[in-house]
Motif scaffolding. Structure first.
Motif, mmCIF file in Angstrom:
data_model
loop_
_atom_site.group_PDB
_atom_site.id
_atom_site.type_symbol
_atom_site.label_atom_id
_atom_site.label_comp_id
_atom_site.label_asym_id
_atom_site.label_seq_id
_atom_site.Cartn_x
_atom_site.Cartn_y
_atom_site.Cartn_z
ATOM 1 N N SER A 97 -23.064 -13.517 -26.388
ATOM 2 C CA SER A 97 -22.945 -14.930 -26.760
ATOM 3 C C SER A 97 -23.901 -15.315 -27.879
ATOM 4 O O SER A 97 -23.646 -16.269 -28.619
ATOM 5 C CB SER A 97 -23.188 -15.815 -25.532
ATOM 6 N N GLU A 107 -19.718 -25.771 -27.327
ATOM 7 C CA GLU A 107 -19.216 -24.865 -26.304
ATOM 8 C C GLU A 107 -19.935 -23.523 -26.350
ATOM 9 O O GLU A 107 -20.204 -22.917 -25.302
ATOM 10 C CB GLU A 107 -17.708 -24.654 -26.490
ATOM 11 N N ASN A 111 -22.031 -22.096 -23.254
ATOM 12 C CA ASN A 111 -21.671 -20.779 -22.727
ATOM 13 C C ASN A 111 -22.893 -19.857 -22.702
ATOM 14 O O ASN A 111 -23.101 -19.102 -21.742
ATOM 15 C CB ASN A 111 -20.574 -20.167 -23.591
ATOM 16 N N HIS A 114 -25.051 -20.924 -19.810
ATOM 17 C CA HIS A 114 -24.457 -20.494 -18.530
ATOM 18 C C HIS A 114 -24.725 -19.021 -18.267
ATOM 19 O O HIS A 114 -25.161 -18.637 -17.169
ATOM 20 C CB HIS A 114 -22.955 -20.768 -18.544
ATOM 21 N N LYS A 115 -24.485 -18.186 -19.268
ATOM 22 C CA LYS A 115 -24.696 -16.748 -19.094
ATOM 23 C C LYS A 115 -26.182 -16.436 -18.892
ATOM 24 O O LYS A 115 -26.541 -15.588 -18.070
ATOM 25 C CB LYS A 115 -24.164 -15.990 -20.310
ATOM 26 N N GLN A 160 -22.195 -25.151 -17.119
ATOM 27 C CA GLN A 160 -20.770 -25.034 -16.813
ATOM 28 C C GLN A 160 -20.137 -26.409 -16.621
ATOM 29 O O GLN A 160 -19.017 -26.661 -17.096
ATOM 30 C CB GLN A 160 -20.593 -24.191 -15.548
#
Length: 258
Positions: A97, A107, A111, A114-115, A160
């Motif tokens: 990412s 986004e 993302n 989140h990861k 998320q």
């Protein structure tokens, strides 16, 4: 006769659905997760009933409560063992990412968050299970590792939730644009363009339902680490119910996936 019944049962759609579900690690994890949180919910209800009665609980009630608590702990440990080492996968996804280009920047950042949060959560979770269940690692402060895991999980779910809400907002804007274009086309009586708008409306509606579902699931799930970190005084029953509902939602996603 008996063999025909057995053959029919073996070739039934229910058996095929079960095999499809049970063959996936994520499916077994969701089943264990539902059992864990549903047992937690039942334990909360039993405890609340005891407190409302105000008297000494019966031995059968205490045995039932002990059984539910044991089921909850066993399912939690089982899930932790099953996902141990998964932090490597999230580490790879997080690194990927970092090098993604193009697309929506918001986004992409969400993302990445989140990861990264899931990597921290899974890493701390794996270290914790190596200490508590397997005894391969000795930790001076296991509670601190648990808090780190909860913080990573909370950050991942927050990203998320924000990403799903951001996608939902973009879809609502797109939906309004398509409706405006269609009203204009109805005045011009263009059947070809109108059919294209219908296709686009169906696509946007499908994606919108998915985004709403993701918002609901993330909003319910984030209550679990929120309560674990003591950020809000959430009711134990609400947290257990939230975990049960999102587990069922995850099971449904797996069953109806292609």
């Amino acid at each position: 006769m008996l063999l025909s019944i057995v053959a029919a049962a073996a070739n039934s759609s229910a058996t095929a659905t079960y095999i499809k579900y049970a063959s996936q690690l994520s499916g077994r994890d969701k089943a264990c997760r539902f059992t864990q949180y549903f047992a937690r919910l039942l334990a909360y209800l039993v405890t609340r009933r005891i407190s409302l009665q105000g008297g000494k609980p019966q031995a059968s009630t205490l045995d039932w409560l002990a059984t539910l608590t044991k089921i909850q702990g066993t399912m939690s440990t089982t899930r932790k063992i099953l996902r141990s080492g998964k932090f490597i996968d999230f580490f790879r996804l997080f690194v990927r990412s970092l090098y993604e280009s193009g697309g929506d920047e918001v986004e992409r950042l969400l993302n990445m968050g989140h990861k990264g949060g899931m990597f921290v959560f899974m890493l701390a979770d794996t270290v914790g299970i190596l200490h508590s269940a397997l005894g391969l690692v000795r930790l001076r402060d296991p509670a601190r590792v648990t808090r780190v895991a909860m913080r990573g999980w909370w950050c991942a779910l927050a990203c998320q939730l924000l990403a799903a809400a951001y996608q939902l907002r973009a879809l609502m804007i797109r939906e309004a644009d398509v409706a405006r274009v269609r009203r204009h086309l109805e005045k011009d009586a263009d059947p070809m363009a109108d059919r294209e708008c219908v296709v686009e409306e169906r696509l946007v509606a499908q994606r919108k339902r998915k985004a709403v579902r993701q918002v609901v699931a993330a909003a319910l799930d984030i209550s679990i680490p929120t309560a674990g970190l003591g950020l809000l005084g959430l009711n134990e029953g609400f947290v257990a119910l939230a975990g049960s509902v999102t587990s069922l939602m995850g099971m449904q996603d797996i069953l109806y996936s292609d």
